[in-house]
Each structure stands twice: as C-alpha cells, then as structure tokens.
Write a protein that holds these residues in place. Sequence first.
Motif, PDB file in Angstrom:
ATOM      1  N   UNK A   1       0.834  -1.205   0.000  1.00  0.00           N
ATOM      2  CA  UNK A   1       0.000   0.000   0.000  1.00  0.00           C
ATOM      3  C   UNK A   1       0.863   1.248   0.000  1.00  0.00           C
ATOM      4  N   UNK A   2       1.938   1.214   0.769  1.00  0.00           N
ATOM      5  CA  UNK A   2       2.805   2.392   0.891  1.00  0.00           C
ATOM      6  C   UNK A   2       3.612   2.643  -0.371  1.00  0.00           C
ATOM      7  N   UNK A   3       3.807   1.593  -1.180  1.00  0.00           N
ATOM      8  CA  UNK A   3       4.670   1.691  -2.351  1.00  0.00           C
ATOM      9  C   UNK A   3       6.131   1.461  -2.033  1.00  0.00           C
ATOM     10  N   UNK A   4       6.452   1.311  -0.729  1.00  0.00           N
ATOM     11  CA  UNK A   4       7.866   1.173  -0.363  1.00  0.00           C
ATOM     12  C   UNK A   4       8.386  -0.248  -0.550  1.00  0.00           C
ATOM     13  N   UNK A   5       7.492  -1.214  -0.568  1.00  0.00           N
ATOM     14  CA  UNK A   5       7.925  -2.603  -0.713  1.00  0.00           C
ATOM     15  C   UNK A   5       7.370  -3.178  -1.994  1.00  0.00           C
ATOM     16  N   UNK A   6       8.235  -3.869  -2.738  1.00  0.00           N
ATOM     17  CA  UNK A   6       7.836  -4.550  -3.953  1.00  0.00           C
ATOM     18  C   UNK A   6       8.414  -5.957  -3.969  1.00  0.00           C
ATOM     19  N   UNK A   7       7.768  -6.823  -4.724  1.00  0.00           N
ATOM     20  CA  UNK A   7       8.261  -8.189  -4.887  1.00  0.00           C
ATOM     21  C   UNK A   7       8.003  -8.650  -6.308  1.00  0.00           C
ATOM     22  N   UNK A   8       8.831  -9.591  -6.777  1.00  0.00           N
ATOM     23  CA  UNK A   8       8.745 -10.031  -8.163  1.00  0.00           C
ATOM     24  C   UNK A   8       8.856 -11.546  -8.271  1.00  0.00           C
ATOM     25  N   UNK A   9       8.183 -12.091  -9.286  1.00  0.00           N
ATOM     26  CA  UNK A   9       8.392 -13.487  -9.603  1.00  0.00           C
ATOM     27  C   UNK A   9       9.805 -13.697 -10.113  1.00  0.00           C
ATOM     28  N   UNK A  10      10.333 -14.889  -9.896  1.00  0.00           N
ATOM     29  CA  UNK A  10      11.733 -15.152 -10.249  1.00  0.00           C
ATOM     30  C   UNK A  10      12.023 -14.923 -11.729  1.00  0.00           C
ATOM     31  N   UNK A  11      11.061 -15.209 -12.579  1.00  0.00           N
ATOM     32  CA  UNK A  11      11.299 -15.140 -14.016  1.00  0.00           C
ATOM     33  C   UNK A  11      11.354 -13.712 -14.550  1.00  0.00           C
ATOM     34  N   UNK A  12      10.932 -12.729 -13.748  1.00  0.00           N
ATOM     35  CA  UNK A  12      10.906 -11.345 -14.242  1.00  0.00           C
ATOM     36  C   UNK A  12      11.813 -10.413 -13.453  1.00  0.00           C
ATOM     37  N   UNK A  13      12.449 -10.913 -12.409  1.00  0.00           N
ATOM     38  CA  UNK A  13      13.323 -10.066 -11.595  1.00  0.00           C
ATOM     39  C   UNK A  13      14.404  -9.426 -12.452  1.00  0.00           C
ATOM     40  N   UNK A  14      14.580  -8.124 -12.250  1.00  0.00           N
ATOM     41  CA  UNK A  14      15.591  -7.393 -12.997  1.00  0.00           C
ATOM     42  C   UNK A  14      15.124  -6.883 -14.345  1.00  0.00           C
ATOM     43  N   UNK A  15      13.935  -7.320 -14.790  1.00  0.00           N
ATOM     44  CA  UNK A  15      13.418  -6.888 -16.088  1.00  0.00           C
ATOM     45  C   UNK A  15      12.128  -6.088 -15.961  1.00  0.00           C
ATOM     46  N   UNK A  16      11.319  -6.379 -14.966  1.00  0.00           N
ATOM     47  CA  UNK A  16      10.026  -5.719 -14.786  1.00  0.00           C
ATOM     48  C   UNK A  16      10.070  -4.834 -13.539  1.00  0.00           C
TER      49      UNK A  16
ATOM     50  N   UNK B   1       3.048  -1.472 -14.691  1.00  0.00           N
ATOM     51  CA  UNK B   1       4.045  -2.525 -14.795  1.00  0.00           C
ATOM     52  C   UNK B   1       4.904  -2.211 -16.012  1.00  0.00           C
ATOM     53  N   UNK B   2       6.127  -1.786 -15.757  1.00  0.00           N
ATOM     54  CA  UNK B   2       7.095  -1.545 -16.825  1.00  0.00           C
ATOM     55  C   UNK B   2       7.800  -2.858 -17.132  1.00  0.00           C
ATOM     56  N   UNK B   3       7.732  -3.273 -18.371  1.00  0.00           N
ATOM     57  CA  UNK B   3       8.312  -4.552 -18.774  1.00  0.00           C
ATOM     58  C   UNK B   3       9.390  -4.299 -19.817  1.00  0.00           C
ATOM     59  N   UNK B   4      10.608  -4.614 -19.474  1.00  0.00           N
ATOM     60  CA  UNK B   4      11.753  -4.431 -20.364  1.00  0.00           C
ATOM     61  C   UNK B   4      12.383  -5.781 -20.694  1.00  0.00           C
ATOM     62  N   UNK B   5      13.194  -5.787 -21.729  1.00  0.00           N
ATOM     63  CA  UNK B   5      13.892  -7.009 -22.150  1.00  0.00           C
ATOM     64  C   UNK B   5      12.924  -8.189 -22.264  1.00  0.00           C
ATOM     65  N   UNK B   6      11.826  -7.941 -22.934  1.00  0.00           N
ATOM     66  CA  UNK B   6      10.786  -8.960 -23.023  1.00  0.00           C
ATOM     67  C   UNK B   6      11.253 -10.185 -23.788  1.00  0.00           C
ATOM     68  N   UNK B   7      10.740 -11.339 -23.370  1.00  0.00           N
ATOM     69  CA  UNK B   7      11.091 -12.625 -23.971  1.00  0.00           C
ATOM     70  C   UNK B   7       9.815 -13.303 -24.468  1.00  0.00           C
TER      71      UNK B   7
END
Length: 127
Positions: free
Chosen positions: A53-68, A81-87
Amino acid sequence: QVQLVESGGGLVQAGGSLRLSCAASGRTLSSYAMGWFRQAPGKVREIVAAISRSGRRTGYGDSVKGRFTISRDDAKNTVYLQMDSLKPEDTAVYYCAAKPTYYPENYGFSPNEYDSWGQGTQVTVSS
C-alpha cells in the motif's frame, strides 16, 4: 470491491518494452496492496509483481526479476508494470489485482489473497 481496468498490452518483439497500466475506480487504491499476475494458455496463473500500500515494498516473480518494475500512483488511482527485455516466454494475459490490507507494507504472491481483478490484457512477444 474496486473495479480495475488494464491497458497497454500488445505485440512486441523480443528485447522490446511495454508498460501496462491498471486504472481503478469505485474506491481509492490507497487501501490496497496491488499485484500483477499472468496466465499463459494451459498454465496456472502466476505472480509477476506486487507492491505494498505504501509503495515502499515490492516483490517479483523469479522469471521477471531485474526486467520488470511495478509502481503505483495513488493520486491517479493507477498501478503500472514496466516490462523491459521482453522474452517470448513472457507471452500471456496479464491481470492486475487488488488486495485489501490494513498493513501499509504488506503484499502477497498468492492469487487467493486478492479479491478484485481486472479483465486482463494480452501481451505477445515474438521471437
């Protein structure tokens, strides 16, 4: 419940980028943790990203970490959701979802924790 509408999906070549938006109505998003999920044909719905809710904490699925990157703008009642280096394996229907929570730093990775869902937007990544 809050009503959610996703936009920004489409067809993109591998290595490209897309930004998905999730606009809310009916209630303010500041009461919710938010998540993006995706579902490909024949596969279970999986977590892509979540934000507290605060926006201070985020989490990602393993397959998108570092790209989304997930973000939120409560003044606009919108989550992104910004998605870069799409596969090609990112091809799926993407859904945003809202999780009511009292705790500002809480978010969740299970679809069962979310009680409001958008209709989804198709993302297709060509090789």
